[in-house]
Design a protein around this motif. Structure first.
Motif, PDB file in Angstrom:
ATOM      1  N   PRO A  73       1.260  -4.791   2.934  1.00 35.34           N
ATOM      2  CA  PRO A  73       0.991  -5.340   4.267  1.00 35.34           C
ATOM      3  C   PRO A  73       0.789  -4.261   5.329  1.00 35.34           C
ATOM      4  O   PRO A  73      -0.037  -4.436   6.227  1.00 35.34           O
ATOM      5  CB  PRO A  73       2.234  -6.191   4.561  1.00 35.34           C
ATOM      6  CG  PRO A  73       2.722  -6.592   3.196  1.00 35.34           C
ATOM      7  CD  PRO A  73       2.452  -5.380   2.334  1.00 35.34           C
ATOM      8  N   GLU A  74       1.475  -3.152   5.214  1.00 35.40           N
ATOM      9  CA  GLU A  74       1.320  -2.085   6.204  1.00 35.40           C
ATOM     10  C   GLU A  74      -0.060  -1.435   6.136  1.00 35.40           C
ATOM     11  O   GLU A  74      -0.470  -0.724   7.045  1.00 35.40           O
ATOM     12  CB  GLU A  74       2.433  -1.026   6.052  1.00 35.40           C
ATOM     13  CG  GLU A  74       2.336  -0.149   4.824  1.00 35.40           C
ATOM     14  CD  GLU A  74       2.914  -0.740   3.541  1.00 35.40           C
ATOM     15  OE1 GLU A  74       2.999   0.007   2.556  1.00 35.40           O
ATOM     16  OE2 GLU A  74       3.274  -1.942   3.511  1.00 35.40           O
ATOM     17  N   ARG A  75      -0.807  -1.719   5.054  1.00 32.89           N
ATOM     18  CA  ARG A  75      -2.180  -1.218   4.895  1.00 32.89           C
ATOM     19  C   ARG A  75      -3.205  -2.345   5.075  1.00 32.89           C
ATOM     20  O   ARG A  75      -4.366  -2.167   4.748  1.00 32.89           O
ATOM     21  CB  ARG A  75      -2.363  -0.583   3.523  1.00 32.89           C
ATOM     22  CG  ARG A  75      -1.501   0.642   3.297  1.00 32.89           C
ATOM     23  CD  ARG A  75      -1.804   1.246   1.940  1.00 32.89           C
ATOM     24  NE  ARG A  75      -0.747   2.134   1.508  1.00 32.89           N
ATOM     25  CZ  ARG A  75      -0.584   2.546   0.268  1.00 32.89           C
ATOM     26  NH1 ARG A  75      -1.413   2.158  -0.685  1.00 32.89           N
ATOM     27  NH2 ARG A  75       0.394   3.354  -0.049  1.00 32.89           N
ATOM     28  N   GLY A  76      -2.758  -3.500   5.541  1.00 33.28           N
ATOM     29  CA  GLY A  76      -3.686  -4.584   5.837  1.00 33.28           C
ATOM     30  C   GLY A  76      -3.654  -5.777   4.909  1.00 33.28           C
ATOM     31  O   GLY A  76      -4.380  -6.752   5.128  1.00 33.28           O
ATOM     32  N   ALA A  77      -2.853  -5.747   3.851  1.00 33.70           N
ATOM     33  CA  ALA A  77      -2.743  -6.911   2.958  1.00 33.70           C
ATOM     34  C   ALA A  77      -2.044  -8.046   3.704  1.00 33.70           C
ATOM     35  O   ALA A  77      -1.211  -7.801   4.586  1.00 33.70           O
ATOM     36  CB  ALA A  77      -1.950  -6.547   1.702  1.00 33.70           C
TER      37      ALA A  77
END
Length: 162
Positions: A73-77
Motif C-alpha cells: 500500500p505504501e507504493r500505491g497498492a
C-alpha cells in the motif's frame, strides 16, 4: 552458485524477504497453456500456504507450491483492512507476472518452493546438506537447473568440496 548467495543477501537487505504474519488475499489456481516455469504441484492448494516462510537459499527445490505477487500500500497498492503488505497467490508464473505488471504497488513474482533436502551455505564456501521440509520464497529465475534430482546434491557437494 555464488551469485545466488549474493542475490539472497541483497533480497534480505532490501526487505523482499520472508513476510511475517501474512496470508494470501486471493488465489488464482488456473493453469492455461505452456509455462516457462513449473506450475504449482497442487493447484488446489495455492493460497493455503503460510505467508511467513524462509527466504532464498538452499540451492535445490523439490516442488513449486505457488507464485506470489506481494503488494505494498505504501507504493500505491489498494489498502487492506490491516493496512500492511499482502500477496496474491498463483498456480502459474505467467498469470502472476501479468498481474504484477498491471497492479500498482506490486513486486515481480516470487516462487514458493518446498525443499525436502537442500544445501545450506552458512558461510561463504562452506556447504552442508540439510534434510527436512522447508518452505522458502525464491526469485523465479533460481528455478532453472535447481530441481533436485537423484544424485544432484552429491554431485554439487563433490564439485564444491574440492
Amino acid at each position: 552458485m555464488v551469485p545466488r548467495l549474493i542475490a539472497t543477501i541483497l533480497l534480505l537487505a532490501v526487505g523482499v524477504c520472508a513476510h511475517a504474519d501474512f496470508d494470501a488475499v486471493r488465489a488464482d489456481r488456473a493453469v492455461s497453456g505452456a509455462s516457462a516455469f513449473p506450475t504449482a504441484a497442487s493447484p488446489a492448494k495455492v493460497g493455503t500456504y503460510p505467508g511467513s516462510v524462509k527466504s532464498g537459499a538452499g540451492y535445490f527445490y523439490d516442488e513449486v507450491l505457488e507464485y506470489r505477487v506481494w503488494l505494498h500500500p505504501e507504493r500505491g497498492a489498494p489498502a487492506r483492512s490491516s493496512g500492511g503488505d499482502y500477496f496474491v497467490a498463483f498456480a502459474q508464473y505467467e498469470r502472476a507476472l501479468a498481474f504484477s505488471q498491471q497492479s500498482k504497488g506490486a513486486e515481480e513474482p516470487l516462487v514458493l518452493v518446498r525443499q525436502l533436502k537442500h544445501v545450506n551455505e552458512p558461510q561463504p564456501g562452506v556447504f552442508e546438506v540439510v534434510s527436512g521440509e522447508r518452505l522458502t520464497e525464491w526469485q523465479v529465475q533460481w528455478l532453472a537447473g535447481s530441481k533436485r534430482t537423484p544424485g544432484a546434491i552429491e554431485k554439487f557437494m563433490a564439485e564444491h568440496m574440492k
